[in-house]
Design a protein around this motif. Structure first.
Motif, PDB file in Angstrom:
ATOM      1  N   ARG A  74       0.930  -1.266   0.055  1.00  0.00           N
ATOM      2  CA  ARG A  74      -0.033  -0.045   0.003  1.00  0.00           C
ATOM      3  C   ARG A  74       0.874   1.198  -0.150  1.00  0.00           C
ATOM      4  O   ARG A  74       1.881   1.523   0.906  1.00  0.00           O
ATOM      5  N   ILE A  75       0.812   2.057  -1.114  1.00  0.00           N
ATOM      6  CA  ILE A  75       1.163   3.394  -1.231  1.00  0.00           C
ATOM      7  C   ILE A  75       0.465   4.213  -0.394  1.00  0.00           C
ATOM      8  O   ILE A  75      -0.790   4.482  -0.957  1.00  0.00           O
ATOM      9  N   VAL A  76       0.970   5.034   0.609  1.00  0.00           N
ATOM     10  CA  VAL A  76      -0.002   5.874   1.274  1.00  0.00           C
ATOM     11  C   VAL A  76       0.700   7.234   1.440  1.00  0.00           C
ATOM     12  O   VAL A  76       1.913   7.575   1.710  1.00  0.00           O
ATOM     13  N   SER A  77      -0.091   8.215   1.480  1.00  0.00           N
ATOM     14  CA  SER A  77       0.247   9.690   2.229  1.00  0.00           C
ATOM     15  C   SER A  77       0.578   9.691   3.364  1.00  0.00           C
ATOM     16  O   SER A  77      -0.182   9.069   4.248  1.00  0.00           O
ATOM     17  N   GLY A  98      -2.870 -15.045   5.923  1.00  0.00           N
ATOM     18  CA  GLY A  98      -1.647 -15.573   5.349  1.00  0.00           C
ATOM     19  C   GLY A  98      -1.231 -14.415   4.356  1.00  0.00           C
ATOM     20  O   GLY A  98      -0.109 -14.796   3.744  1.00  0.00           O
ATOM     21  N   GLU A  99      -1.882 -13.310   4.271  1.00  0.00           N
ATOM     22  CA  GLU A  99      -0.958 -12.240   3.420  1.00  0.00           C
ATOM     23  C   GLU A  99       0.194 -11.442   4.051  1.00  0.00           C
ATOM     24  O   GLU A  99       0.514 -11.488   5.231  1.00  0.00           O
ATOM     25  N   GLN A 100       1.121 -11.210   3.125  1.00  0.00           N
ATOM     26  CA  GLN A 100       2.137 -10.348   3.979  1.00  0.00           C
ATOM     27  C   GLN A 100       1.801  -8.951   3.300  1.00  0.00           C
ATOM     28  O   GLN A 100       1.585  -8.778   2.034  1.00  0.00           O
ATOM     29  N   VAL A 101       2.065  -7.988   4.048  1.00  0.00           N
ATOM     30  CA  VAL A 101       1.800  -6.757   3.583  1.00  0.00           C
ATOM     31  C   VAL A 101       2.595  -5.783   4.291  1.00  0.00           C
ATOM     32  O   VAL A 101       3.266  -5.911   5.282  1.00  0.00           O
TER      33      VAL A 101
END
Length: 172
Positions: A74-77, A98-101
Motif C-alpha cells: 500500500r502506497i500511502v500519503s 496469510g497475506e504479507q503486507v
C-alpha cells in the motif's frame, strides 16, 4: 463462464498456482459500513473471529494453504488519511489469513514508476486492474494478459515491495 464474463476474484485466486500480488495506491476507497462503524468508535474484537472473518479471508487462507504467496503493498500519503488508519487497523485480518503486507509512505516512492491504477497480478499471467471514481468507489475492473503490461506491473510491484515497511513495523 459466458465468453464476455470477467472472472471473479474468487475464481482468479482459486486458479492461482504460485503468487498473487496487490498494489494499492489510493488514500481513500469510499465509505462502507465497516469503516462507518469504526469512525463511530466500534473496534474489532479479534477474539471473536466470526465477527470479522469474511469470505475473502477464506479465499486468501485457502490459496496460502496451497502454497501460493500473497503479498500486498500500500502506497500511502503521510500523515495518513482516516481511511488508511482504519485500513491499517483491519489489516490484521489479512495477516491472519496469510497475506504479507507492506506499507510505502508516498515520499519514499517518488522515484518509482508505478501504474496509475491499483491492480492484482496472478502468477504474472493475469492482471486485474481496478478503476475508481474520484470518491473512491470502484467503477470497474479490467483484465489484461498482454506480456508488456504484466511485466510493467510485476516490475513496479517488486520495486514498491522493496521499499515497503512491514505491517508489523509501520505505525499510523
Amino acid at each position: 463462464m459466458p465468453q464476455n464474463a470477467q472472472p471473479s476474484f474468487a475464481e482468479c485466486i482459486q486458479d492461482t498456482k504460485h503468487s498473487a500480488v496487490h498494489l494499492e495506491m489510493r488514500d481513500d476507497y469510499g465509505d462502507n459500513e465497516r469503516f462507518a462503524a469504526w469512525r463511530r468508535g466500534k473496534r474489532i474484537d479479534w477474539d471473536d473471529r466470526a465477527s470479522w472473518w469474511r469470505g475473502f479471508h477464506d479465499q486468501i487462507a485457502g490459496a496460502v494453504a496451497r502454497g501460493v504467496s500473497i503479498r500486498r503493498v500500500r502506497i500511502v500519503s503521510e500523515p495518513v488519511s482516516e481511511y488508511i488508519r482504519w485500513e491499517h487497523h483491519i489489516t490484521r485480518a489479512n495477516i491472519i489469513a496469510g497475506e504479507q503486507v507492506r506499507w510505502v509512505p508516498r515520499g519514499l516512492a517518488s522515484d518509482l514508476l508505478l501504474p496509475c491504477n491499483d491492480f492484482w497480478l496472478f502468477d504474472d499471467q493475469l492482471a486485474r486492474i481496478h478503476h475508481f471514481a474520484g470518491n473512491g468507489s470502484l467503477v470497474s475492473d479490467e483484465f489484461a494478459s498482454e506480456p508488456d503490461i504484466l511485466k510493467t506491473f510485476a516490475v513496479s510491484f517488486e520495486a514498491a515491495w522493496e521499499r515497503g515497511i512491514s505491517h508489523e513495523e509501520y505505525t499510523v
